[in-house]
Design a protein around this motif. Structure first.
Motif, mmCIF file in Angstrom:
data_model
loop_
_atom_site.group_PDB
_atom_site.id
_atom_site.type_symbol
_atom_site.label_atom_id
_atom_site.label_comp_id
_atom_site.label_asym_id
_atom_site.label_seq_id
_atom_site.Cartn_x
_atom_site.Cartn_y
_atom_site.Cartn_z
ATOM 1 N N ASP A 91 0.854 -1.190 0.000
ATOM 2 C CA ASP A 91 0.000 0.000 0.000
ATOM 3 C C ASP A 91 0.893 1.244 0.000
ATOM 4 O OD1 ASP A 91 0.021 1.491 2.781
ATOM 5 O OD2 ASP A 91 0.013 -0.636 3.281
ATOM 6 N N SER B 206 1.586 3.558 1.968
ATOM 7 C CA SER B 206 2.343 3.920 3.164
ATOM 8 C C SER B 206 3.629 3.096 3.310
ATOM 9 C CB SER B 206 1.478 3.740 4.413
ATOM 10 O OG SER B 206 1.229 2.365 4.653
ATOM 11 N N GLN C 290 -3.165 -3.665 -1.560
ATOM 12 C CA GLN C 290 -4.106 -3.063 -0.623
ATOM 13 C C GLN C 290 -4.665 -1.752 -1.176
ATOM 14 O OE1 GLN C 290 -2.523 -2.688 3.373
ATOM 15 N NE2 GLN C 290 -2.962 -4.843 3.789
ATOM 16 N N ASN D 80 -5.149 3.571 1.392
ATOM 17 C CA ASN D 80 -4.624 3.966 2.698
ATOM 18 C C ASN D 80 -4.316 2.750 3.570
ATOM 19 O OD1 ASN D 80 -7.141 3.165 3.557
ATOM 20 N ND2 ASN D 80 -7.883 5.225 4.006
ATOM 21 N N ALA E 227 -4.059 -0.292 5.881
ATOM 22 C CA ALA E 227 -4.861 -0.892 6.943
ATOM 23 C C ALA E 227 -5.791 0.095 7.642
ATOM 24 C CB ALA E 227 -3.948 -1.544 7.979
ATOM 25 N N LYS E 228 -5.747 1.367 7.276
ATOM 26 C CA LYS E 228 -6.686 2.326 7.862
ATOM 27 C C LYS E 228 -8.106 1.927 7.462
ATOM 28 C CE LYS E 228 -7.683 7.263 8.302
ATOM 29 N NZ LYS E 228 -7.314 8.641 7.861
ATOM 30 N N ASN E 229 -8.950 1.709 8.428
ATOM 31 C CA ASN E 229 -10.265 1.125 8.176
ATOM 32 C C ASN E 229 -11.328 2.219 8.137
ATOM 33 O OD1 ASN E 229 -12.281 -0.710 7.796
ATOM 34 N ND2 ASN E 229 -12.088 -1.722 9.777
ATOM 35 N N ASP E 230 -11.379 2.932 6.992
ATOM 36 C CA ASP E 230 -12.308 4.064 6.887
ATOM 37 C C ASP E 230 -13.242 3.941 5.687
ATOM 38 O OD1 ASP E 230 -10.583 4.466 4.801
ATOM 39 O OD2 ASP E 230 -10.039 6.526 5.340
ATOM 40 N N THR F 61 -12.323 3.170 2.562
ATOM 41 C CA THR F 61 -11.613 3.298 1.281
ATOM 42 C C THR F 61 -11.391 1.922 0.672
ATOM 43 O OG1 THR F 61 -10.485 5.301 2.008
ATOM 44 C CG2 THR F 61 -9.483 4.079 0.167
ATOM 45 N N ASN G 214 -15.962 -3.209 1.000
ATOM 46 C CA ASN G 214 -15.142 -2.930 2.171
ATOM 47 C C ASN G 214 -15.184 -4.085 3.169
ATOM 48 O OD1 ASN G 214 -13.450 -1.117 3.703
ATOM 49 N ND2 ASN G 214 -15.202 -0.835 5.086
ATOM 50 N N ASN G 215 -14.007 -4.565 3.529
ATOM 51 C CA ASN G 215 -13.825 -5.602 4.555
ATOM 52 C C ASN G 215 -14.580 -6.898 4.249
ATOM 53 O OD1 ASN G 215 -12.056 -4.148 6.195
ATOM 54 N ND2 ASN G 215 -13.724 -3.177 7.333
ATOM 55 N N GLY H 281 -9.290 -3.551 6.999
ATOM 56 C CA GLY H 281 -9.098 -2.212 6.445
ATOM 57 C C GLY H 281 -8.222 -2.185 5.216
#
Length: 612
Positions: A320, A322, A351, A354, A356-359, A361, A392-393, A400
């Motif tokens: 990802d 990051s 990925q 963003n 593992a940020k679970n928002d 996306t 998502n998920n 995330g």
């Protein structure tokens, strides 16, 4: 420091001192002697479970052979220097103190405590248990004693048979079977649980991991390959000579060796034999050998000819934006230099933008742009890409992260046939007249509503054109082996519960391939990706059912069939399978990651070259 008590008299001296201190109580108090005391081999017994499990014991004596001051299992090992001459009973024992123990190697100790069977990983893991003393009261009787001489684990001491079959009357468990250390490797190691052991110069078969662990084999000829690994070729080929090595020496005092597969750990490595969740029997070293670098190099595959199509698959391990640029650059370099810029690359574990940020996306455009830009910077082609964003998920993996499969393709060499309408929940289908198959959606997902894909990645199908010929590529990332019992489980054979899902997934892909070949029996179909299962598994059998596909890895010599190294076993997880229409091909498992301490992914990529 030299011993103040001769080894042969150590236990008697410790017991005498314990008596004087009033540490032996009850019926063993004033009249107790060395025969009356509970000894370590009495606690260990002749099976995997102590005959004294759950009982309080007092005055258990021994010499400290190792101290662990880190992690969640702090404690020390002690050993009775006077054994009972029964090869089935260990003379060593772990004492769990929970905090940093206040003993040193060479201390003669007397311990009161509770005999417990600690199942590392929990009861549901199926792991064997570690016999130990818990809630101990420890008395140091003397210091500076000679450590009991180590048992050498050598090629001739480890049996070639790995394990007995579990007792059907005991749910398939080996826990209560009498140990046969001269017959089975697991019984041999169990008979040494907690004992001071050593290995001599040994070849590394599992590279140093981020937790400062590596794997060696004491049987260098056992299912070996040219690069120094030990190949796992069947459920009956567990490779008995493998042993995990950890260090009891703080890293600040002595850095752990940074080893690749094929290197050697020379000299002597010595310490207590532990059993842990992430490898089973482990030599926890007080002294560790010297690393001899054998110069393992990352492989480079051949470049495809102009009329050959090169298709690769590569699990890039949760990539990802990051991630550091260095990871993107290293992966890109591998695509360009080691894989020779394939025409099509199926990627797994891309990925979202963003990570593992679970928002919510789910798009991965930034991830893919960063990766394809890195490929261009490395001298490779300007790859285009096609993919379908997951819900998502809904596809498993890191929460995330929304991992998915992606097609990269070189538009100067191959064309992608775009048929719009594919999304996370809509299934692509096979259409066409006799002799000319096509996909209704390209890219499209295969049977995404099938319960087989619940919380798992759905296969991505794409239609390509190369030199006027249609080629179908199906990119996969089957369900993981999470939840399976390890090969050192107390159930033998181990329970492999995760196979049930992969079997259903394989059947779904097999059925789809058969739909294509029913229209065009000479269709060029490649099923690629992280299958998460072996070439000899039921998963692979289901994929190939009815002759629909052939696992290309079987075109390689047995010693070269691997894409992943797990606990010192070189094994197949990533595959490319071909339909009958793919008559001649060259296949290569390109070893650039799995055998190395420095990894850009934990998987090796695969590439297949053929003329459509």
């Amino acid at each position: 420091m030299p011993s103040s008590i001769p080894r042969t008299a150590a236990v008697s001296a410790v017991v005498a001192a314990a008596l004087a201190a009033g540490l032996l109580v009850g019926s063993q108090s004033a009249a107790a002697d060395t025969e009356a005391a509970v000894r370590i081999h009495d606690i260990q017994g002749t099976t995997r479970v102590s005959p004294l499990a759950g009982k309080q014991v007092t005055g258990v004596t021994g010499i400290v052979t190792g101290v662990r001051t880190y992690g969640s299992s702090r404690g020390f090992w002690m050993q009775d220097p006077q054994g009972d001459d029964d090869p089935a009973t260990s003379e060593g024992l772990f004492v769990f103190t929970s905090s940093a123990p206040k003993v040193a190697v060479g201390d003669a100790v007397s311990v009161n405590g509770t005999v417990t069977e600690y199942v590392v990983g929990g009861l549901s893991s199926g792991n064997q248990s570690l016999t130990q003393l818990s809630r101990p009261q420890v008395t140091v009787v003397s210091q500076g004693n000679e450590v009991p001489a180590p048992v050498t684990i050598a090629p001739w001491s480890v049996p070639d048979a790995y394990t007995p079959a579990g007792d059907p009357a005991d749910g398939g468990s080996i826990n209560n079977l009498p140990l046969e250390p001269e017959t089975y490797a697991l019984d041999y190691y169990e008979s040494l649980e907690g004992t001071n052991v050593r290995v001599g110069s040994s070849r590394v078969v599992g590279a140093t991991d981020p937790y400062s662990e590596l794997w060696v084999t004491v049987k260098p000829w056992e299912n070996d390959n040219e690069r120094g690994g030990t190949v796992y070729g069947s459920y009956e080929s567990q490779n008995t000579g493998r042993l995990q090595i950890q260090s009891l020496i703080p890293l600040a005092q002595q850095p752990f060796p940074k080893a690749n597969v094929g290197d050697w750990l020379t000299g002597s490595t010595e310490g207590p034999l532990d059993f842990n969740q992430f490898g089973g029997y482990t030599l926890t070293a007080r002294t560790i050998g010297t690393l001899q670098d054998r110069g393992l190099e990352r492989e480079v595959t051949e470049k495809q000819h102009k009329n050959e199509l090169a298709v690769a698959t590569y699990n890039v391990e949760n990539l990802d934006p990051s991630d550091p640029q260095e990871k993107f650059d290293a992966l890109a370099k591998a695509v360009v230099e080691n894989l020779a810029s394939p025409d099509v690359v199926a990627l797994e574990e891309i990925q979202d933008d963003n990570g593992a940020k679970n928002d919510g996306t789910v798009s991965a455009g930034q991830t893919l742009k960063k990766f394809t830009d890195a490929i261009v910077a490395a001298g490779g082609p300007a790859y285009a890409w096609r993919s379908i964003d997951p819900e998502n998920n809904k596809d498993g993996g890191e929460p995330g992260g929304n991992i998915r499969q992606v097609f990269l393709f070189n538009p100067e060499r191959v064309s992608f046939v775009d048929r719009a309408g594919g999304d996370a929940t809509t299934a692509t289908a096979v259409t066409g007249t006799k002799g000319r198959a096509a996909l209704t959606l390209s890219p499209g997902r295969i049977d995404p509503a099938n319960a087989a894909w619940e919380a798992s990645r759905k296969p991505l199908a794409g239609e390509f054109t190369f030199r006027g010929r249609t080629v179908f590529v199906i990119a996969n990332h089957f369900g993981s082996k999470g939840g399976d019992e390890s090969i050192v489980s107390h159930h033998q054979p181990p329970n492999r519960s995760s196979e049930a899902k992969r079997l259903l997934q394989a059947q779904a892909v097999n059925a789809f391939v058969k739909e294509i070949t029913a229209v065009d029996k000479q269709a060029d179909v490649l099923v690629v990706g992280d299958i998460n299962d072996f070439e000899f598994s039921g998963t692979t059998e289901a994929l190939t059912d009815g002759g629909a596909l052939y696992p290309a890895v079987k075109s390689l010599p047995v010693s070269e069939r691997y894409s992943y190294v797990f606990q010192g076993n070189s094994q197949v997880l990533d595959q490319i399978l071909t339909s009958p229409g793919v008559h001649h091909f060259e296949y290569d498992s390109v070893h650039v990651n799995a055998e190395f301490a420095d990894q850009n992914s934990d998987h090796d990529p695969q590439v297949l070259r053929f003329r459509p």
